[in-house]
Design a protein around this motif. Structure first.
Motif, PDB file in Angstrom:
ATOM      1  N   SER A 215       0.836  -1.196   0.000  1.00 11.41           N
ATOM      2  CA  SER A 215       0.000   0.000   0.000  1.00 11.41           C
ATOM      3  C   SER A 215       0.871   1.245   0.000  1.00 11.41           C
ATOM      4  N   LEU A 216       0.454   2.241  -0.796  1.00  8.24           N
ATOM      5  CA  LEU A 216       1.141   3.530  -0.855  1.00  8.24           C
ATOM      6  C   LEU A 216       0.243   4.568  -0.190  1.00  8.24           C
ATOM      7  N   ILE A 217       0.810   5.299   0.768  1.00  7.64           N
ATOM      8  CA  ILE A 217       0.014   6.211   1.591  1.00  7.64           C
ATOM      9  C   ILE A 217       0.453   7.648   1.352  1.00  7.64           C
ATOM     10  N   LEU A 218      -0.535   8.518   1.099  1.00  7.90           N
ATOM     11  CA  LEU A 218      -0.305   9.942   0.895  1.00  7.90           C
ATOM     12  C   LEU A 218      -0.720  10.699   2.149  1.00  7.90           C
ATOM     13  N   ASP A 219       0.190  11.556   2.645  1.00  2.95           N
ATOM     14  CA  ASP A 219      -0.039  12.329   3.870  1.00  2.95           C
ATOM     15  C   ASP A 219       0.125  13.808   3.527  1.00  2.95           C
ATOM     16  N   CYS A 220      -0.950  14.617   3.655  1.00  2.00           N
ATOM     17  CA  CYS A 220      -0.911  16.036   3.276  1.00  2.00           C
ATOM     18  C   CYS A 220      -1.694  16.886   4.264  1.00  2.00           C
ATOM     19  N   MET A 221      -1.307  18.159   4.341  1.00  8.27           N
ATOM     20  CA  MET A 221      -2.125  19.165   5.011  1.00  8.27           C
ATOM     21  C   MET A 221      -3.030  19.823   3.974  1.00  8.27           C
ATOM     22  N   VAL A 222      -4.301  19.992   4.341  1.00  6.63           N
ATOM     23  CA  VAL A 222      -5.292  20.594   3.452  1.00  6.63           C
ATOM     24  C   VAL A 222      -5.913  21.791   4.164  1.00  6.63           C
ATOM     25  N   LYS A 223      -6.038  22.912   3.464  1.00  2.75           N
ATOM     26  CA  LYS A 223      -6.576  24.134   4.069  1.00  2.75           C
ATOM     27  C   LYS A 223      -7.835  24.597   3.323  1.00  2.75           C
ATOM     28  N   ASN A 224      -8.843  24.950   4.120  1.00  7.37           N
ATOM     29  CA  ASN A 224     -10.069  25.524   3.591  1.00  7.37           C
ATOM     30  C   ASN A 224      -9.938  27.049   3.625  1.00  7.37           C
ATOM     31  N   HIS A 225      -9.890  27.689   2.456  1.00  3.28           N
ATOM     32  CA  HIS A 225      -9.732  29.143   2.388  1.00  3.28           C
ATOM     33  C   HIS A 225     -11.076  29.875   2.396  1.00  3.28           C
ATOM     34  N   SER A 226     -12.173  29.150   2.469  1.00  3.66           N
ATOM     35  CA  SER A 226     -13.490  29.789   2.405  1.00  3.66           C
ATOM     36  C   SER A 226     -14.078  29.953   3.808  1.00  3.66           C
ATOM     37  N   GLU A 227     -15.147  30.700   3.886  1.00  2.00           N
ATOM     38  CA  GLU A 227     -15.835  30.946   5.162  1.00  2.00           C
ATOM     39  C   GLU A 227     -16.925  29.917   5.421  1.00  2.00           C
ATOM     40  N   ASN A 228     -17.011  28.909   4.553  1.00  2.00           N
ATOM     41  CA  ASN A 228     -18.044  27.875   4.696  1.00  2.00           C
ATOM     42  C   ASN A 228     -17.413  26.512   4.961  1.00  2.00           C
ATOM     43  N   GLU A 229     -18.137  25.702   5.713  1.00  2.00           N
ATOM     44  CA  GLU A 229     -17.692  24.324   5.880  1.00  2.00           C
ATOM     45  C   GLU A 229     -17.862  23.596   4.554  1.00  2.00           C
ATOM     46  N   ARG A 230     -16.887  22.755   4.223  1.00  2.00           N
ATOM     47  CA  ARG A 230     -16.913  22.050   2.937  1.00  2.00           C
ATOM     48  C   ARG A 230     -16.860  20.537   3.175  1.00  2.00           C
ATOM     49  N   THR A 231     -17.577  19.828   2.333  1.00  2.00           N
ATOM     50  CA  THR A 231     -17.521  18.369   2.343  1.00  2.00           C
ATOM     51  C   THR A 231     -16.915  17.935   1.014  1.00  2.00           C
ATOM     52  N   LEU A 232     -15.832  17.180   1.078  1.00  2.00           N
ATOM     53  CA  LEU A 232     -14.996  16.908  -0.091  1.00  2.00           C
ATOM     54  C   LEU A 232     -14.893  15.416  -0.380  1.00  2.00           C
ATOM     55  N   ILE A 233     -14.788  15.097  -1.669  1.00  2.00           N
ATOM     56  CA  ILE A 233     -14.560  13.727  -2.124  1.00  2.00           C
ATOM     57  C   ILE A 233     -13.206  13.686  -2.835  1.00  2.00           C
ATOM     58  N   PRO A 234     -12.263  12.819  -2.388  1.00  2.00           N
ATOM     59  CA  PRO A 234     -10.976  12.696  -3.097  1.00  2.00           C
ATOM     60  C   PRO A 234     -11.171  12.060  -4.473  1.00  2.00           C
ATOM     61  N   LEU A 235     -10.462  12.585  -5.466  1.00  2.00           N
ATOM     62  CA  LEU A 235     -10.546  12.047  -6.822  1.00  2.00           C
ATOM     63  C   LEU A 235      -9.144  11.711  -7.314  1.00  2.00           C
ATOM     64  N   PHE A 236      -8.913  10.445  -7.639  1.00  2.00           N
ATOM     65  CA  PHE A 236      -7.622   9.993  -8.164  1.00  2.00           C
ATOM     66  C   PHE A 236      -7.753   9.677  -9.650  1.00  2.00           C
ATOM     67  N   GLU A 237      -6.672   9.934 -10.384  1.00  2.00           N
ATOM     68  CA  GLU A 237      -6.531   9.478 -11.767  1.00  2.00           C
ATOM     69  C   GLU A 237      -5.107   8.964 -11.936  1.00  2.00           C
ATOM     70  N   THR A 238      -4.898   8.061 -12.889  1.00  2.00           N
ATOM     71  CA  THR A 238      -3.590   7.439 -13.078  1.00  2.00           C
ATOM     72  C   THR A 238      -3.190   7.511 -14.538  1.00  2.00           C
ATOM     73  N   TYR A 239      -1.907   7.814 -14.780  1.00  2.00           N
ATOM     74  CA  TYR A 239      -1.379   7.961 -16.139  1.00  2.00           C
ATOM     75  C   TYR A 239      -0.112   7.123 -16.289  1.00  2.00           C
ATOM     76  N   ARG A 240       0.004   6.492 -17.437  1.00  2.00           N
ATOM     77  CA  ARG A 240       1.180   5.667 -17.719  1.00  2.00           C
ATOM     78  C   ARG A 240       2.401   6.549 -17.896  1.00  2.00           C
ATOM     79  N   ARG A 241       3.442   6.268 -17.179  1.00  2.00           N
ATOM     80  CA  ARG A 241       4.719   6.999 -17.176  1.00  2.00           C
ATOM     81  C   ARG A 241       4.580   8.380 -16.540  1.00  2.00           C
ATOM     82  N   THR A 242       3.889   9.306 -17.193  1.00  2.00           N
ATOM     83  CA  THR A 242       3.709  10.652 -16.671  1.00  2.00           C
ATOM     84  C   THR A 242       2.309  11.144 -17.026  1.00  2.00           C
ATOM     85  N   VAL A 243       1.930  12.323 -16.509  1.00  2.00           N
ATOM     86  CA  VAL A 243       0.620  12.896 -16.860  1.00  2.00           C
ATOM     87  C   VAL A 243       0.553  13.261 -18.339  1.00  2.00           C
TER      88      VAL A 243
END
Length: 472
Positions: A215-243
């Motif tokens: 398993s490969l694990i991604l660890d990041c800090m995420v910041k909400n710049h808006s004044e509203n609470e947000r509900t988010l869905i992560p979206l992944f895409e994969t490309y051969r060799r590079t984007v």
């Protein structure tokens, strides 16, 4: 000095006469050489009299942009900026003598962190694949979406690469400021990767190699710049060799929604879906708003390698964009072995290919008719030139290459094709044009040579008499 004036005057007249002729440079070279040969005694005499020979200063040639191989990317600039997009323009030029194939272009937004380190905050790649003829220039425009880009100052970098990820050109289009207050920012400078069960961390671009059972694990800090609470869905895409490469069809697990409060900065940990086939990959991650289904964040790129036997076709090139029956077809392929074979890989020295890798090659025209016999060639070197003969007129050729491993498995495949907006570099139309122009060109060339001989002979006689009278 009088002689030099005569010569300059003569060359100016001829230059005006030849202004619209394609062989102007050749004619000037011939005329200059003829003068030097016939007037050698005069030139020697003049140098003896003055005692010095003028030396013309040389100025180094400066080329804007970055050139790799024969592609030059230059004149990158921002034409327009709104709250929702940038319009970036640049020039791609093929400075070589052969067409360049399989070219894609994209834009990256860079941010400078404290201490001077730079991170890639967001990226975009056009779906267009280009072929550029010899000496051809193309002006391209990119409409870069700013949806989800956080407030800040960014520099804009435009790049051209092959679908295999080989860098062809790079240019900077300047800086700009974003004031978007609704963005969700994935803070690239905080992101790390790690393999389950290990304490070691890797950066996003290091290309950590993993087994498809890990398993490969991604660890990041995420910041909400808006004044509203947000509900988010992560979206992944994969490309051969590079984007810049082919998008990989994968089944992604359904991700749980993530809530983030107004102005909150939150640590988020995600499992990166791994492609099972051995090869190098770029995965992208961004967030989509659960309610609106609209992109809410920047898009980060992370690079990894699935361990195992593989091979990569880095570049493919044909020497022409048109072949007549009987023409020699020359195809060059640059390839590399298993993607996990790199310094400091987790697997060690990488996965060795035990046996020959063979290229299966077929060349077709725009109607998908074969332009040559099918070819099998052992790839015994990193760069292999494959030659064959055209069995018919081949308009807008395309080459299809498959790398086959020693056990018969397909290791990689690539197709390159001449695009519709490319002018053929040879063929019936050009041959016809040459035939029409050959008579006029020959006649003019003879006229120039005859005029040059007569003129220089007269000058030679005049100056020789002058020199005799001066010495007596």
């Amino acid at each position: 000095m009088l002689l030099l004036r005569y010569i300059n005057f003569f060359i100016k007249i001829l230059s005006m006469y030849l202004y619209h002729c394609s062989f102007l440079i050749l004619a000037k070279i011939f005329i200059t050489g003829w003068f030097l040969l016939l007037l050698f005694p005069i030139v020697s005499f003049a140098q003896t009299a003055t005692g010095t020979v003028p030396v013309a200063p040389t100025t180094p040639t400066i080329t804007k942009g970055v050139v790799t191989a024969n592609i030059n990317l230059a004149n990158a600039k921002v034409l327009e900026q709104t709250d929702s997009r940038l319009v970036v323009e640049f020039v791609l030029e093929n400075k070589g003598n052969e067409p360049e194939f399989d070219i894609r272009y994209g834009v990256e937004l860079m941010q400078t962190q404290e201490g001077g380190a730079q991170t890639i905050a967001d990226s975009y790649v056009s779906s267009e694949i280009l072929t550029i003829s010899p000496k051809q220039k193309m002006v391209k425009k990119v409409e870069y979406p700013l949806t989800g880009i956080a407030p800040g100052t960014y520099s804009i970098w435009v790049s051209a690469k092959t679908t295999g990820g080989v860098m062809l050109g790079l240019g900077n289009a300047g800086t700009f400021i974003v004031k978007n207050t609704d963005a969700i920012e994935i803070k690239a400078s905080t992101c790390t990767l790690n393999v389950s069960g290990e304490n070691k961390t890797y950066n996003l671009y290091q290309g950590v190699d993993i087994a498809n059972t890990e398993s490969l694990i991604l660890d990041c800090m995420v910041k909400n710049h808006s004044e509203n609470e947000r509900t988010l869905i992560p979206l992944f895409e994969t490309y051969r060799r590079t984007v810049f490469g082919e998008k990989v069809a994968m089944t992604y697990p359904e991700e749980s929604a993530i809530s983030i409060a107004p102005y909150e900065e939150k640590n988020i940990i995600l499992n990166v879906p791994i492609a099972s086939e051995p090869q190098a990959y770029d995965a992208t991650i961004n967030f989509v708003d659960e309610k609106t289904k609209v992109t809410a964040s920047n898009r980060l790129v992370l690079h990894y390698v699935t361990q195992g036997v593989s091979a990569t076709i880095q570049t493919v090139s044909l020497d022409k964009s048109y072949y007549a029956t009987g023409d020699k077809i020359s195809l060059e392929v640059f390839w590399t072995p298993s993607a996990d074979s790199f310094a400091e890989s987790r697997i060690g020295e990488g996965t060795e290919i035990t046996g020959n890798v063979t290229a299966y090659v077929q060349i077709l025209d725009e109607a998908n008719k074969f332009c040559s016999e099918k070819i099998l060639r052992v790839m015994d070197k990193p760069t292999v030139r494959i030659e064959t003969t055209a069995i018919s007129n081949c308009v807008k050729p395309k080459a299809e290459i498959i790398l086959i491993g020693p056990d018969g498995t397909t290791l990689d495949m690539r197709q390159i094709a001449v695009q519709d907006d490319v002018t053929p570099d040879s063929g019936a139309e050009q041959n016809e044009g040459k035939a029409k122009n050959s008579g006029a060109t020959d006649l003019m060339t003879v006229s120039i040579i005859a005029f040059a001989i007569a003129f220089t002979t007269i000058l030679f006689i005049v100056f020789r008499k002058k020199r005799t009278n001066t010495l007596v």
